[in-house]
Structure formats: C-alpha cells, structure tokens
Design a protein around this motif. Structure first.
Motif, mmCIF file in Angstrom:
data_model
loop_
_atom_site.group_PDB
_atom_site.id
_atom_site.type_symbol
_atom_site.label_atom_id
_atom_site.label_comp_id
_atom_site.label_asym_id
_atom_site.label_seq_id
_atom_site.Cartn_x
_atom_site.Cartn_y
_atom_site.Cartn_z
ATOM 1 N N TYR A 95 0.851 -1.332 0.023
ATOM 2 C CA TYR A 95 0.197 -0.136 -0.066
ATOM 3 C C TYR A 95 1.003 1.262 -0.050
ATOM 4 O O TYR A 95 0.630 2.155 -0.763
ATOM 5 C CB TYR A 95 -0.850 0.048 1.014
ATOM 6 C CG TYR A 95 -1.832 1.036 1.114
ATOM 7 C CD1 TYR A 95 -3.036 1.154 0.673
ATOM 8 C CD2 TYR A 95 -1.394 2.389 2.117
ATOM 9 C CE1 TYR A 95 -4.069 2.234 0.714
ATOM 10 C CE2 TYR A 95 -2.233 3.541 2.314
ATOM 11 C CZ TYR A 95 -3.379 3.412 1.551
ATOM 12 O OH TYR A 95 -4.373 4.614 1.511
ATOM 13 N N GLY A 96 1.926 1.200 0.694
ATOM 14 C CA GLY A 96 2.857 2.420 0.998
ATOM 15 C C GLY A 96 3.306 2.721 -0.314
ATOM 16 O O GLY A 96 3.861 3.906 -0.725
ATOM 17 N N VAL A 97 3.535 1.925 -1.521
ATOM 18 C CA VAL A 97 4.204 2.082 -2.582
ATOM 19 C C VAL A 97 3.067 2.128 -3.870
ATOM 20 O O VAL A 97 3.570 2.309 -5.173
ATOM 21 C CB VAL A 97 5.296 1.273 -2.895
ATOM 22 C CG1 VAL A 97 6.568 1.594 -2.078
ATOM 23 C CG2 VAL A 97 5.209 -0.198 -3.148
ATOM 24 N N GLY A 98 1.848 1.904 -3.576
ATOM 25 C CA GLY A 98 0.837 2.040 -4.465
ATOM 26 C C GLY A 98 0.735 0.535 -5.253
ATOM 27 O O GLY A 98 0.321 0.640 -6.501
ATOM 28 N N GLU A 99 1.106 -0.714 -4.715
ATOM 29 C CA GLU A 99 1.214 -1.802 -5.520
ATOM 30 C C GLU A 99 0.090 -2.692 -4.859
ATOM 31 O O GLU A 99 0.050 -3.729 -5.613
ATOM 32 C CB GLU A 99 2.687 -2.514 -5.146
ATOM 33 C CG GLU A 99 3.951 -2.076 -5.821
ATOM 34 C CD GLU A 99 5.085 -2.551 -5.633
ATOM 35 O OE1 GLU A 99 4.853 -3.763 -4.849
ATOM 36 O OE2 GLU A 99 5.984 -2.077 -6.042
#
Length: 532
Positions: A436-440
């Motif tokens: 979630y932190g890197v948009g994956e």
C-alpha cells in the motif's frame, strides 16, 4: 471242519459229497460195498487234507479273518450239499482210477450253507489290520462309520469296491487353501473396485456429459425466483462474470454461464453497472436479462471488501454515472462526516447501496461513512478506538483468506504489538501494508517487490514497528469483529501456502515459519502464473 475227524457229526455227509476237483466221493475212493465193491488204492491226500489232519492231531484252531482280528466266529449253520460243478462228469460210484489228480495249487472249498446273495460285509469293531490302502474314506456320523479301502480287504470280501475311494486332503489343508482362495478373490475384487473409482473420478464427468446423463450444469427454465444483484465492472468477460453470478445464487455452478457461451458460440459485451436479476436462473435467461436496460440499476452502487479509497471512488463513479471529480471533492475533508482522520481511507463501508434519482456525491459518501460507524458500534468499538480498530481490520481484510483465519491473523497482529515480542521486536512485517505504501496493493501479486519492502514510508511495517499511520482498505463486518475479538493463540507468523484454496499455515517460531515459506515456494513452482 477238519477232514477224517471221527467226532465230526457231519463227516458221513461230507463223505457223500463229490470232490469238486474229480467228482468222486469218499465212498468210491474207498471202493466199499455200497459203491460196487473194493476199489483201488486211494490217491495221496491233498495239501488241505494234510493240513487239516495235522490240525486235528495238535488241536490247533483254524485261522480265519474273524479269529485273526480277535472277533469270535459266528456259529456255523447246518451245512447243505454244495451245488455240483458244471464241469463234473464222473457220477457217484465211478472207479477211483477215473478221478483226476488234484491240481497242486487249487484249494478245496469248504461247504457252505444254502446259497443266498452275499450282503456287503459290515466292519467289525476292534483293531484293524494295517495294510497299504488305495484310499481312505471316513464316513460322516450315521454313515458306514469306518475307514476302508485296502487291497487285501477288497479281494478277501471284507470291503466293497464302493468303499475304496481316493483319499481326500486333510481338513486343515483344505481350510488353508480355502482362505487363500478367498483372499485372492477379495484382492482382485478390491483392485477392480479401486480402479473403477479412480477412473470414474477422472473421467466420470466427461462420460456423463458425452452420454447426456450427468447432472445439469444449469438451472431449468421456470425455476427463477426471488431477487439477486450482480455488479459488472469495466473489462469483465464471461469468464470473470460467471463466478459472480454463482456467488450471488443466480447460476448453478461457478462456470455455468461461461460454459454456455463457449459451447454455443455466444458473443456478449458486458456493460458496467449493477444489475437486478433473480436467483436460480438459466444461462440463456441471464444473458437476456443483462441485455434488458430495465435490469440495470442506475442509482445503485455495490462495493466489495478490501477496496482502497481510490478503487471505491472509481466504482461509485462508474455505477452511478457521477463524475469522479465530484467524489474527489466530497472526500477531501473527512471532518464534515465526523471522521477524526486525515483521510477517509477505511471509512467507506463495503456494501450495496440504493439511491434516489438525483443523488449527489456528498450524499453517497455520507451514507457509506454512517454504515461504517454502524458496524463499529455493533462490534462494541469505543469511539476513541475507531481509527485503531479500522487499521487492524483493514490489514486483516487484505491478509486473511478464509473466515476462520480472520481471528487468527488478528491474534498474530496483537502478539507482535506486545512489548515482550522477542520474535519480531514489534515489527508487523505485513506485505499488504508495504505494498500500500508504494501503490502496489491490488497489483495482482501476493509477494512484495524489493521497492515495497525497502521504501521508507509510514505504511512500511517491515521498517517501522507498530501499526501503520492509517487504514489501507475498507473492512467489512467480519474483519471489524475479528479486530475486536482475536482468538487465543501463540502465533507470530502466518503464510498462505496455496493461493487457490487460501490454505494458511500459522507458526509460533521462525523455524516453523521458514518451513511454511518453503511450502509456498514449492506450490508457486508447481503453479506458475497463479499470482505468486
């Protein structure tokens, strides 16, 4: 009886009987007056006569089969003249010279009683002579009752030819042979049955389908009843829509619609939206309803669990035909909905909503936030803990595969958050938060990239201990309840080892966790392109 025995009351009678070898009587041999005068000198006595004479002098009792076996002889019956031999030609009283000499090996038969058919001899009790037997036949109780069958018994008259039988195998040998035969038969039958089940499990569906006798993969026409809803998104095809229909109770199997379309060459373009259908519909009826504009609910939106805020806004805009910009503006200030957070991530409750014509984006968001508060209150979450519980619930929603695992994952999170955690030292190490932190998140892979694991952002629980700064997805009722009521356990680790079934292994030690990770890697190697 011994010959020439003066004490024998039947001696005179015997003397009158003709010699079966010569046809002469004792009177003609002696040449007495009754036979016509003196005769010539008598021929030497036969061997039997000599033997009988010796027995008379010594008092020896003649040996018979009865005396040899120790059985008392049967009292003799009155003797009667034996029938003349057919070859006798010399009349009584003929000269002695005409008598033929006795053959050396022939034996004179003893006189017998009046002729009658000789019955089959019944064996007498007592010891039996041990002789070489042709066969042994032991009669059952109530039958002849003894074993018989020696050659001596057969030729001496003590046994009948019916008594001479081939010997049956011993009972023990027959019993063992029977059990062996039964075991062989059972093994063969078991092999046939097992092989039949294996073949049927493998090819049974194809055989039933070929013969047309299998269970139908579709509901029959006219069975439709009740109401059901299904959400179709952009890019959906028959293969992706078919499981949705089954989960909603519309079709009979998860691939009913897809099979029907393939087998009948149906080409269909699915339009995004929420559709009102019925339960237990046939595949042709489903396609007919999806073509009908009246089945599409233009003011209904359906959100599934685990969606992020951005994914939820896309679905709402598409299903309600409201511009996405309107929704972006509606979620810009969470405080207007009473949310004490910087974002509405995790506060958009997953459910199906119906709206009136002319509804606005703000009204839609307001209704969804109120539904989240309702779920928190039902789970007994204090108002001050709402954000914390939603963070944990959002992680559970993204990590757990089966409903029972929701409460176990909740326990793992609580155990890792404890100050005495010597296994991970406060690190949650959840892939869902790192992604979630890197948009994956939602990128189609369960494994985290190197960037997700090493990127220093406030959601990366591989780097920062404790909970992330906010929820990562919307959570349903089950996840919220699990966050409030974790099951008891000592686990610190869990790994999903089968992405198809959702099988998850929970471990207390890192060594056991490594075994589970290896099991997952083995499954991924055996199932490429499965989302590993």
């Amino acid at each position: 009886m011994p010959e020439n025995d003066p004490t024998d009351p039947f001696a005179e009678l015997y003397g009158r009987l003709p010699d079966p070898r010569s046809g002469a009587t004792d009177a003609t041999a002696r040449g007495d007056a009754t036979a016509g005068g003196p005769g010539p000198e008598a021929p030497p006595p036969s061997r039997r006569a000599a033997r009988e004479a010796r027995r008379a002098q010594t008092g020896e009792t003649p040996q018979t089969p009865e005396t040899q076996s120790g059985v008392a002889p049967t009292p003799p019956t009155a003797p009667v003249p034996a029938p003349r031999a057919a070859a006798q030609t010399t009349p009584i009283g003929a000269p002695a010279e005409e008598r033929q000499p006795e053959p050396a090996e022939e034996r004179r038969p003893e006189p017998v009683a009046a002729w009658q058919p000789t019955p089959r001899r019944q064996p007498e009790p007592g010891p039996q002579r041990q002789t070489a037997t042709v066969g042994v036949a032991t009669a059952a109780a109530g039958d002849r009752g003894v074993a018989s069958g020696s050659l001596d018994d057969l030729f001496s008259g003590r046994a009948h030819s019916d008594d001479v039988q081939w010997a049956a195998p011993p009972k023990r040998r027959r019993r063992v042979a029977g059990w062996i035969a039964l075991a062989v038969v059972l093994v063969i039958i078991g092999g046939l049955v097992g092989g039949g089940f294996a073949l049927w499990n493998t090819y049974g569906d194809r055989v039933r389908e070929f013969l047309g006798t299998g269970e139908p993969t579709d509901y029959a026409e006219g069975m439709a009843t009740g109401e059901a809803r299904v959400t179709i998104v952009s890019g959906d095809t028959g293969e992706s829509v078919s499981p949705k229909l089954f989960e909603a109770g519309i079709t009979k199997q998860s691939d009913s619609l897809y099979k029907y379309m393939v087998q009948n060459g149906v080409a269909f373009t699915f339009q995004p939206g929420v559709y009102k259908l019925q339960q237990q519909m046939s595949s042709p009826a489903v396609l007919t309803a999806l073509r009908d504009p009246a089945s599409r609910l233009n003011h209904t939106v359906q959100l599934r669990e685990g969606l992020t805020l951005n994914q939820s806004l896309d679905a709402m805009s598409e299903q309600l035909t409201i511009p996405r910009a309107d929704f972006e503006a509606a979620v810009a200030d969470p405080s207007q909905y009473g949310v004490p957070a910087s974002t509405l991530e995790g506060w958009i409750f997953p459910a199906t909503y119906d709206f009136d014509d002319g509804v606005t984006a703000t009204q839609v968001i307001q209704k969804m936030v109120q539904r989240t508060v309702q779920s928190l209150d039902q789970a007994g979450v204090p108002e001050a803990d709402r954000e914390r519980i939603l963070i944990i619930a959002s992680i559970i929603e993204r990590e757990a595969r089966n409903s029972d695992d929701f409460y176990k994952v909740s326990r793992v999170i609580e155990n890792r958050l404890q100050p005495d955690n010597d296994e991970t030292h406060g690190l949650l190490q959840m892939d869902s938060t790192a992604q979630y932190g890197v948009g994956e998140i939602g990128a189609g892979s369960s494994s985290s990239s190197e960037n997700a694991l090493t990127n220093d952002n406030p959601w990366n629980t591989y780097i920062h201990p404790g909970l992330p700064i906010g929820p990562i997805a919307n959570a349903g009722d089950l996840a919220i309840d699990a966050a409030m009521h974790p099951v008891d356990g000592t686990w610190y680790y869990f790994t999903t080892v089968n992405l198809d079934t959702g099988e998850t292994v929970f471990s207390t030690t890192y060594a056991d966790q490594e075994k589970a990770v290896q099991q997952f890697r083995d499954w991924c190697r055996a199932n490429p392109n499965s989302g590993c």
